[in-house]
Design a protein around this motif. Structure first.
Motif, short mmCIF file in Angstrom:
data_model
loop_
_atom_site.label_atom_id
_atom_site.label_comp_id
_atom_site.label_asym_id
_atom_site.label_seq_id
_atom_site.Cartn_x
_atom_site.Cartn_y
_atom_site.Cartn_z
N SER A 159 0.81 -1.22 0.00
CA SER A 159 0.00 0.00 0.00
C SER A 159 0.84 1.27 0.00
CB SER A 159 -0.94 0.01 1.22
OG SER A 159 -0.19 0.04 2.42
N GLU A 160 2.11 1.15 0.44
CA GLU A 160 2.98 2.32 0.54
C GLU A 160 4.07 2.34 -0.51
OE1 GLU A 160 3.14 2.46 5.36
OE2 GLU A 160 3.32 0.56 4.28
N GLY A 161 4.08 1.34 -1.39
CA GLY A 161 5.13 1.26 -2.40
C GLY A 161 6.44 0.76 -1.86
N GLY A 162 6.39 -0.02 -0.77
CA GLY A 162 7.61 -0.51 -0.16
C GLY A 162 7.86 -1.98 -0.41
N GLU A 163 7.37 -2.50 -1.54
CA GLU A 163 7.51 -3.93 -1.83
C GLU A 163 8.97 -4.37 -1.97
OE1 GLU A 163 5.75 -1.74 -3.56
OE2 GLU A 163 3.90 -2.60 -4.41
N LYS A 164 9.86 -3.43 -2.30
CA LYS A 164 11.26 -3.78 -2.52
C LYS A 164 12.08 -3.86 -1.24
CE LYS A 164 10.83 -4.07 -6.96
NZ LYS A 164 10.99 -5.37 -7.64
N LEU A 165 11.47 -3.54 -0.11
CA LEU A 165 12.19 -3.65 1.16
C LEU A 165 12.43 -5.12 1.50
CD1 LEU A 165 10.32 -1.00 3.34
CD2 LEU A 165 12.68 -0.88 2.57
N LYS A 166 13.61 -5.40 2.01
CA LYS A 166 13.95 -6.76 2.41
C LYS A 166 13.99 -6.87 3.94
CE LYS A 166 16.77 -8.66 -1.34
NZ LYS A 166 18.13 -9.15 -1.69
N PRO A 167 13.60 -8.03 4.49
CA PRO A 167 13.71 -8.22 5.94
C PRO A 167 15.17 -8.20 6.38
CG PRO A 167 12.29 -9.89 4.95
CD PRO A 167 12.98 -9.19 3.82
N THR A 168 15.43 -7.64 7.54
CA THR A 168 16.77 -7.66 8.11
C THR A 168 16.86 -8.78 9.14
OG1 THR A 168 16.04 -5.99 9.70
CG2 THR A 168 17.20 -5.20 7.76
N ASP A 169 18.03 -8.98 9.72
CA ASP A 169 18.18 -9.99 10.75
C ASP A 169 17.26 -9.69 11.93
OD1 ASP A 169 20.10 -11.24 9.25
OD2 ASP A 169 21.79 -10.26 10.26
N TRP A 170 16.81 -10.74 12.61
CA TRP A 170 15.87 -10.56 13.73
C TRP A 170 16.49 -9.69 14.82
CZ3 TRP A 170 15.63 -12.09 18.95
CH2 TRP A 170 14.37 -11.99 19.54
N ILE A 171 17.78 -9.87 15.08
CA ILE A 171 18.44 -9.07 16.12
C ILE A 171 18.44 -7.60 15.73
CG2 ILE A 171 20.64 -8.61 17.27
CD1 ILE A 171 19.23 -11.10 18.26
N VAL A 172 18.67 -7.32 14.46
CA VAL A 172 18.62 -5.93 13.98
C VAL A 172 17.21 -5.36 14.16
CG1 VAL A 172 18.85 -4.43 11.96
CG2 VAL A 172 20.49 -6.29 12.34
N ASP A 173 16.20 -6.18 13.86
CA ASP A 173 14.82 -5.75 14.05
C ASP A 173 14.57 -5.32 15.49
OD1 ASP A 173 14.29 -6.28 11.41
OD2 ASP A 173 13.31 -8.21 11.79
N ILE A 174 14.98 -6.16 16.42
CA ILE A 174 14.74 -5.87 17.84
C ILE A 174 15.48 -4.62 18.29
CG2 ILE A 174 15.03 -6.75 20.20
CD1 ILE A 174 12.82 -8.10 18.57
N ILE A 175 16.73 -4.47 17.85
CA ILE A 175 17.51 -3.29 18.23
C ILE A 175 16.84 -2.01 17.73
CG2 ILE A 175 19.69 -2.06 17.84
CD1 ILE A 175 21.07 -4.80 17.82
N GLU A 176 16.37 -2.05 16.49
CA GLU A 176 15.72 -0.87 15.93
C GLU A 176 14.40 -0.57 16.62
OE1 GLU A 176 17.01 1.28 13.93
OE2 GLU A 176 18.84 0.10 13.80
N LEU A 177 13.68 -1.59 17.00
CA LEU A 177 12.43 -1.37 17.73
C LEU A 177 12.69 -0.76 19.10
CD1 LEU A 177 10.45 -4.63 16.86
CD2 LEU A 177 10.02 -2.33 15.99
N LEU A 178 13.73 -1.23 19.76
CA LEU A 178 14.08 -0.67 21.07
C LEU A 178 14.49 0.79 20.96
CD1 LEU A 178 16.10 -3.66 22.59
CD2 LEU A 178 13.81 -2.89 23.26
N ARG A 179 15.03 1.18 19.82
CA ARG A 179 15.44 2.56 19.61
C ARG A 179 14.29 3.45 19.16
NH1 ARG A 179 20.60 2.55 15.82
NH2 ARG A 179 20.36 4.79 16.25
N ASN A 180 13.17 2.85 18.81
CA ASN A 180 12.01 3.60 18.34
C ASN A 180 11.20 4.06 19.56
OD1 ASN A 180 9.43 4.36 17.27
ND2 ASN A 180 9.81 3.09 15.48
N ARG A 181 11.35 5.33 19.92
CA ARG A 181 10.78 5.83 21.18
C ARG A 181 9.26 5.83 21.18
NH1 ARG A 181 14.48 11.07 20.70
NH2 ARG A 181 13.59 10.75 18.62
#
Length: 432
Positions: free
Chosen positions: A160-182
């Motif tokens: 819906s946002e035109g982000g089909e080309k985004l690729k998943p990152t490593d799960w650890i990277v996902d968690i780190i980025e979520l923890l940094r998302n205030r």
């Protein structure tokens, strides 16, 4: 509780076990939901939920531990679709349309909870056994499995946002980025407070109101009180979810921080209604029902709005993981423990006294804990409002950078720099 011969603390443990398994398996389904077929995961999960619910209805009175196990297994099935369904909605709709569809989806929380009381108590009364209440929902689950397989669409992530080309990152990277998302973290703490209060009320509300009827010298049954409480929950849920999402949609046109502010308003304002309703219940049950109705309506302001916040401050390939993380935290610190905590505090206050008045006051004082939690949750949403605009812009930058690369098929230095500004880890690993 009479059938298995258990006390309040053990009765609360049934809900705690369910939510514990639900929250433990949510991260697993979140990981799978960001990488594999969401339709298949949801179909298997709903089927498993239906089978374990049906199995629990046949456990005899001498095997409470087995019933407890079945209750835990039900949580596994529920975790499969609750983490994934919002992400599918996000990939099908955008902006105000997404908010509207999330509103419809989150009607299921209060409406499903309320219908559980209504259908459960009605079927139990009709059939003369509470076991039949657990034999109705598996039929509905089977219908859902068929609908998921034959009707539901599973669009590309970020479609819906035109982000089909985004690729998943490593799960650890996902968690780190979520923890940094205030915004994500503070709203997660806020919705944890919502879960704590909702879990305590849904589990102990009918019992408390039945005790208040006994204190007034009147007669009643748990099935009858549960039916009324269920109707109140359904109506409050519909009005609350609709009012919360409608208010945020209207206000967001002028005030970009409206979403968390609406959530804060709902939580803080629900507290006095729940408090006064509990205090007045021993004098007039009808007044208690009315006040609890308004308190639950305001509490339900948050459900769809919090989901919308998650979806626009987190990039598409990380949303199922974010939803799972939020489920884990909100249930671990929220409704996984609140029924047990309220039950244990009530037992401690009662000090072994079994009179009607002692049971009423012990549960009343224990339920006052929810009022303090309401205020804490409101504060967390106020903090979310401080960061929401910045965090949404950061997520939009990553998606925008992906769309630009798809259009030009060239990664320019400017685009890479623009995406990298979001976070050191949000670099070209996200892009094809």
């Amino acid at each position: 509780m009479t059938y298995y011969g258990i006390e309040n603390s053990e009765g609360g443990l049934l809900q705690t076990v369910f939510v514990c398994s639900y929250m433990v398996f949510a991260p697993i389904f979140g990981y799978l939901g960001d990488r594999y077929s969401r339709k298949a995961i949801m179909a298997v999960g709903v089927l498993f939920w239906s089978v374990t619910t049906l199995t629990g209805s046949f456990v005899p009175a001498s095997h409470f531990s087995v019933f407890l196990l079945c209750r835990g297994l039900v949580g596994i099935g529920e975790a499969s679709y609750s983490t994934i369904a919002p992400t599918i909605i996000a990939d099908l709709f955008l902006a105000s349309d997404r908010t509207t569809m999330l509103t419809v989806f989150y009607f299921a929380i209060p409406v499903g909870s309320g219908l559980g009381y209504i259908v459960g108590s009605s079927v139990a009364t009709l059939m003369g056994s509470w076991h039949w209440a657990l034999r109705v929902t598996p039929v509905m689950g089977a219908v859902c499995v068929v609908l998921v397989l034959l009707v539901m669409k599973d669009p590309p992530r970020g479609a819906s946002e035109g982000g089909e080309k985004l690729k998943p990152t490593d799960w650890i990277v996902d968690i780190i980025e979520l923890l940094r998302n205030r915004s994500f973290m503070w709203s997660t703490i806020g919705v944890t407070c919502v879960a704590f209060v909702a879990g305590a009320l849904s589990w102990w509300g009918p019992t408390f109101l039945l005790n208040s009827i006994y204190v007034q010298g009147m007669t009643g049954t748990l099935a009858g009180v549960s039916l009324v409480f269920g109707v109140i929950t359904v109506i409050a849920g519909i009005l609350g979810v609709a009012s919360g999402s409608g208010s945020s949609t209207y206000l967001k046109k002028k005030y970009p921080r409206a979403d968390p502010l609406v959530c804060a308003f709902g939580m803080i304002c629900s507290m006095p209604f729940l408090f006064v309703g509990a205090v007045l219940s021993k004098y007039n049950t009808v007044s208690a029902y009315v006040l609890i109705f308004f308190g639950e309506t305001l509490l339900c302001f948050t459900w769809a709005v919090v989901a919308d916040i998650l979806l626009y401050v987190v990039i598409p390939t990380r949303r199922a993981t974010a939803a799972a993380f939020q489920i884990l935290v909100s249930h671990a610190l929220g409704d996984a423990g609140s029924p047990y905590i309220i039950g244990a505090v009530s037992d401690a206050i009662a000090l072994g006294r079994t009179s009607v008045l002692a049971k009423y006051h012990s549960l009343e004082y224990a339920l006052f804990i929810t009022c303090f939690v309401n205020v804490i949750g409101g504060f967390c949403f106020l903090v979310t409002a401080w960061y929401i605009v910045e965090d949404k812009a950061a997520a939009d930058k990553v998606i925008k950078g992906c769309r630009h690369i798809e259009a030009t098929n060239v990664v320019s230095d400017d685009v890479v720099a623009d995406v990298s500004d979001v976070s050191p880890n949000e670099d070209t690993r996200l892009l094809t």
